[in-house]
Each structure stands twice: as C-alpha cells, then as structure tokens.
Write a protein that holds these residues in place. Sequence first.
Motif, PDB file in Angstrom:
ATOM      1  N   LEU A 103     -68.994  72.472 -18.393  1.00 62.55           N
ATOM      2  CA  LEU A 103     -69.928  72.138 -19.480  1.00 62.55           C
ATOM      3  C   LEU A 103     -71.301  71.786 -18.921  1.00 62.55           C
ATOM      4  O   LEU A 103     -72.340  72.198 -19.478  1.00 62.55           O
ATOM      5  CB  LEU A 103     -69.373  70.988 -20.319  1.00 62.55           C
ATOM      6  CG  LEU A 103     -68.126  71.305 -21.142  1.00 62.55           C
ATOM      7  CD1 LEU A 103     -67.627  70.060 -21.862  1.00 62.55           C
ATOM      8  CD2 LEU A 103     -68.415  72.425 -22.142  1.00 62.55           C
ATOM      9  N   ILE A 104     -71.333  71.042 -17.843  1.00 59.66           N
ATOM     10  CA  ILE A 104     -72.609  70.698 -17.198  1.00 59.66           C
ATOM     11  C   ILE A 104     -73.294  71.964 -16.684  1.00 59.66           C
ATOM     12  O   ILE A 104     -74.510  72.147 -16.864  1.00 59.66           O
ATOM     13  CB  ILE A 104     -72.382  69.684 -16.052  1.00 59.66           C
ATOM     14  CG1 ILE A 104     -71.934  68.336 -16.613  1.00 59.66           C
ATOM     15  CG2 ILE A 104     -73.632  69.526 -15.195  1.00 59.66           C
ATOM     16  CD1 ILE A 104     -71.444  67.354 -15.557  1.00 59.66           C
ATOM     17  N   ALA A 129     -74.766  73.989 -19.575  1.00 59.15           N
ATOM     18  CA  ALA A 129     -75.981  73.342 -20.088  1.00 59.15           C
ATOM     19  C   ALA A 129     -77.152  73.564 -19.132  1.00 59.15           C
ATOM     20  O   ALA A 129     -78.279  73.859 -19.578  1.00 59.15           O
ATOM     21  CB  ALA A 129     -75.728  71.852 -20.292  1.00 59.15           C
ATOM     22  N   ILE A 134     -78.417  77.194 -19.362  1.00 60.48           N
ATOM     23  CA  ILE A 134     -79.200  77.414 -20.585  1.00 60.48           C
ATOM     24  C   ILE A 134     -80.591  76.807 -20.434  1.00 60.48           C
ATOM     25  O   ILE A 134     -81.605  77.452 -20.756  1.00 60.48           O
ATOM     26  CB  ILE A 134     -78.459  76.832 -21.805  1.00 60.48           C
ATOM     27  CG1 ILE A 134     -77.203  77.663 -22.089  1.00 60.48           C
ATOM     28  CG2 ILE A 134     -79.368  76.791 -23.029  1.00 60.48           C
ATOM     29  CD1 ILE A 134     -76.274  77.060 -23.121  1.00 60.48           C
ATOM     30  N   GLN A 135     -80.656  75.563 -19.938  1.00 56.82           N
ATOM     31  CA  GLN A 135     -81.948  74.886 -19.805  1.00 56.82           C
ATOM     32  C   GLN A 135     -82.846  75.567 -18.771  1.00 56.82           C
ATOM     33  O   GLN A 135     -84.011  75.848 -19.045  1.00 56.82           O
ATOM     34  CB  GLN A 135     -81.733  73.417 -19.417  1.00 56.82           C
ATOM     35  CG  GLN A 135     -81.098  72.583 -20.500  1.00 56.82           C
ATOM     36  CD  GLN A 135     -82.011  72.458 -21.708  1.00 56.82           C
ATOM     37  OE1 GLN A 135     -83.217  72.261 -21.585  1.00 56.82           O
ATOM     38  NE2 GLN A 135     -81.434  72.597 -22.882  1.00 56.82           N
TER      39      GLN A 135
END
Length: 159
Positions: free
Chosen positions: A12-13, A16, A19-20
């Motif tokens: 999950l990290i 994220a 994406i960022q």
Amino acid sequence: MWLFVAFLMVPLIEIALFIQIGGAIGLGWTLLIVVVTAVIGTMLVRAQGLQAMNQVKSSFNQMRDPSEALAHGAIILFSGALLLTPGFFTDAVGFALLVPGVRLAVFKWARSRVKVTSFGGPGFDNRPPQRDDNVIDGQYSEVSPEQQSSDGPSGWTKH
C-alpha cells in the motif's frame, strides 16, 4: 500478526508513492529511477557482500565468534532483496541497511532480543578436542567375491 501487517502495508505504501511520484515527475522518470536504484543497489550489495564474506572468513581463521559478520552478511542479503523489489519505500529501507551504522544498530537490537545459551566447540573454548580411547584406527580395502574365493580364507573367519 506484525508480519501480516507488514505484508499488507508495504504494498500500500509503495502504490501510494508510485502514484504521488509518478504524478509529480511522470511515468518514464519514475520507471527510470526504479531501474537505476536496482542497478546501483546491486553493485553496492555485491561489494559489501564480498566484504562481509571476507570478515566471516577472517573470523573463522582467527577462531573468533563469527555471529556479527554473519549477521551483517544476512542483512546485506536482505537489503539486496529489498533493492531489487520495485518501489521507493523498499529502496529506501534497502539503501539504509547498506549503511554500516544502521546494520550495526539492527544487529545490536536483534542480539538484545535473542538469548544464546552457549557458543563453543573445538578451538572456540581453548580446549583441545576430546579423544575417544574406544576408537581403533585402521585401514581397509574392499575385496570382491572373486578375490575372496580364489585367495582362500582371510584368516579372520573360522572354518
């Protein structure tokens, strides 16, 4: 339970962060960074892994406790796996584990949580190896059935 949380949170990290960072610098640069960190990480892991192997050999040659050198080698191996895993978080942890001070801190933390009851063996406790007087050394050679029947009794058998 903590292992389940780690396997759940790390992807999950990573997603994220992809994406960022991908949104900020673009897909091409993001992929290039991931590939470059894997290549640089592989080179660093190889160099530090060879150093760790030399430290292990030195520990054995000097009859010292090799646990610290072995732990450094294991941590370097783990950091290599993290660096080859695509992602920014795993790369950051992998590069951090290549820093000798961080590895030493991880080793000390792990050593404080593990209780070793004894460490020894011939040479490590300054005692010579014990000899068993009930053992008789000797030499032997195998005899084929043809040789056995043509040469007669061996002298060890009763007729």
